[in-house]
Design a protein around this motif. Structure first.
Motif, PDB file in Angstrom:
ATOM      1  N   ASP A   1       0.835  -1.207   0.000  1.00 60.42           N
ATOM      2  CA  ASP A   1       0.000   0.000   0.000  1.00 60.42           C
ATOM      3  C   ASP A   1       0.870   1.258   0.000  1.00 60.42           C
ATOM      4  O   ASP A   1       0.455   2.304  -0.482  1.00 60.42           O
ATOM      5  N   TYR A   2       2.048   1.144   0.584  1.00 59.47           N
ATOM      6  CA  TYR A   2       2.992   2.254   0.657  1.00 59.47           C
ATOM      7  C   TYR A   2       4.301   1.846  -0.009  1.00 59.47           C
ATOM      8  O   TYR A   2       4.658   0.673  -0.035  1.00 59.47           O
TER       9      TYR A   2
ATOM     10  N   ASN B   1      -3.894   8.979   7.896  1.00 59.80           N
ATOM     11  CA  ASN B   1      -4.278   8.856   6.487  1.00 59.80           C
ATOM     12  C   ASN B   1      -3.469   9.800   5.591  1.00 59.80           C
ATOM     13  O   ASN B   1      -4.013  10.599   4.833  1.00 59.80           O
TER      14      ASN B   1
ATOM     15  N   ASP C   1      -0.697  10.745   2.621  1.00 62.81           N
ATOM     16  CA  ASP C   1      -0.169  10.281   1.341  1.00 62.81           C
ATOM     17  C   ASP C   1       1.346  10.172   1.385  1.00 62.81           C
ATOM     18  O   ASP C   1       1.939   9.351   0.698  1.00 62.81           O
ATOM     19  N   ILE C   2       1.976  11.024   2.192  1.00 66.63           N
ATOM     20  CA  ILE C   2       3.429  11.065   2.323  1.00 66.63           C
ATOM     21  C   ILE C   2       3.760  11.247   3.800  1.00 66.63           C
ATOM     22  O   ILE C   2       3.135  12.057   4.478  1.00 66.63           O
TER      23      ILE C   2
ATOM     24  N   THR D   1      -2.012   7.708  -9.026  1.00 70.49           N
ATOM     25  CA  THR D   1      -3.075   8.641  -9.411  1.00 70.49           C
ATOM     26  C   THR D   1      -2.505   9.946  -9.944  1.00 70.49           C
ATOM     27  O   THR D   1      -3.008  10.512 -10.914  1.00 70.49           O
ATOM     28  N   ASN D   2      -1.441  10.425  -9.312  1.00 69.17           N
ATOM     29  CA  ASN D   2      -0.840  11.705  -9.697  1.00 69.17           C
ATOM     30  C   ASN D   2       0.303  11.556 -10.695  1.00 69.17           C
ATOM     31  O   ASN D   2       0.971  12.520 -11.025  1.00 69.17           O
TER      32      ASN D   2
ATOM     33  N   TYR E   1       5.480   6.724   0.738  1.00 68.68           N
ATOM     34  CA  TYR E   1       4.448   7.322  -0.110  1.00 68.68           C
ATOM     35  C   TYR E   1       3.320   6.323  -0.299  1.00 68.68           C
ATOM     36  O   TYR E   1       3.576   5.139  -0.543  1.00 68.68           O
ATOM     37  N   LYS E   2       2.099   6.792  -0.218  1.00 66.00           N
ATOM     38  CA  LYS E   2       0.973   5.920  -0.533  1.00 66.00           C
ATOM     39  C   LYS E   2       1.050   5.601  -2.024  1.00 66.00           C
ATOM     40  O   LYS E   2       1.138   6.499  -2.864  1.00 66.00           O
ATOM     41  N   LYS E   3       1.045   4.330  -2.360  1.00 62.29           N
ATOM     42  CA  LYS E   3       1.202   3.915  -3.749  1.00 62.29           C
ATOM     43  C   LYS E   3       0.110   4.506  -4.633  1.00 62.29           C
ATOM     44  O   LYS E   3       0.392   5.002  -5.734  1.00 62.29           O
ATOM     45  N   ASP E   4      -1.131   4.478  -4.172  1.00 60.73           N
ATOM     46  CA  ASP E   4      -2.233   5.039  -4.964  1.00 60.73           C
ATOM     47  C   ASP E   4      -2.016   6.520  -5.263  1.00 60.73           C
ATOM     48  O   ASP E   4      -2.370   6.998  -6.327  1.00 60.73           O
ATOM     49  N   PHE E   5      -1.430   7.244  -4.330  1.00 60.23           N
ATOM     50  CA  PHE E   5      -1.132   8.667  -4.525  1.00 60.23           C
ATOM     51  C   PHE E   5      -0.128   8.836  -5.664  1.00 60.23           C
ATOM     52  O   PHE E   5      -0.309   9.688  -6.535  1.00 60.23           O
TER      53      PHE E   5
END
Length: 174
Positions: free
Chosen positions: A83-84, A111, A113-114, A167-168, A160-164
Motif C-alpha cells: 500500500d505504501y 491517512n 499520502d506522504i 493517481t498523480n 508514499y501511498k502507492k495510490d497517490f
C-alpha cells in the motif's frame, strides 16, 4: 500481502549493500516486501548476494540494459504490492529497526499520502556526522507541506501511498 514495498535500485554499491539490505530485512512490526533492482552492476553478482539471505520477502530484478536509478524505481513501483512505497538506494540504510514502522504507523493513523523523517549523514564506519543536514532535517513534528522540506534526493526519507503516486503520475523521468 505486504503493506510497505521497499524499492532498492543498485549499481556498483557492493561496499555498502550488505548494511543496506540488512537494515531493511531487520525492520520490525510491519509486513514489507523488498524489491532489489540491479541496474547492470559490474562489481558483484547482486542476485547471488540477495539469494544468500533466503528471505522470501526479497524480489530480485536485473535490468537488461542500464536505465538509471530513477527508471529502476519506476519499475519497482509498477511491480510492488504494498500500500505504501519506500525508496532506499544501495548505499543507504535505515538507522533503526523501527524506521519503516514509525513512518507507516503515522501515515496509516493520519491517512497521509506522504510521511517522512530527518536524514542523518554518516562516515564510512557508520558513525553519525550530521543529524541536522540542511534541507533534510525536520525541526518540528506534525503536519506540514511536503514542498517545504523536500530536497533533491530526499525522497528516501519518506514513505508514499502507492495510490497517490499512481493517481498523480509521480514517476522519475529521463
Amino acid at each position: 500481502m505486504p503493506v510497505v514495498s521497499v524499492i532498492i535500485p543498485v549499481f556498483n554499491c557492493l561496499k555498502y549493500f550488505k548494511q543496506c539490505i540488512e537494515s531493511v530485512i531487520n525492520q520490525s512490526a510491519v509486513d514489507i516486501e523488498i524489491i532489489v533492482i540491479d541496474d547492470c552492476s559490474t562489481d558483484a553478482d547482486y542476485k547471488e548476494i540477495v539469494t544468500a539471505y533466503r528471505d522470501e520477502r526479497i524480489k530480485f530484478i536485473k535490468n537488461l540494459t542500464r536505465i538509471g536509478a530513477g527508471l529502476s524505481r519506476n519499475k519497482g513501483i509498477k511491480l510492488s504490492k504494498g500500500d505504501y512505497i519506500a525508496f532506499l538506494d544501495g548505499d543507504d540504510f535505515y538507522p533503526s529497526a523501527d524506521s519503516i514502522n514509525h513512518l507507516f504507523s503515522k501515515a496509516r493513523t493520519d491517512n497521509l499520502d506522504i510521511c517522512g523523517g530527518s536524514l542523518y549523514t554518516v562516515d564510512a564506519n557508520s558513525v553519525i556526522i550530521d543529524k541536522q543536514v540542511p534541507g533534510q532535517f525536520f525541526q518540528k513534528s506534525g503536519m506540514m507541506k511536503y514542498i517545504d522540506y523536500q530536497h533533491d534526493g530526499g525522497f528516501y526519507r519518506f514513505i508514499y501511498k502507492k495510490d497517490f503516486l499512481l493517481t498523480n503520475k509521480i514517476f522519475s523521468r529521463l
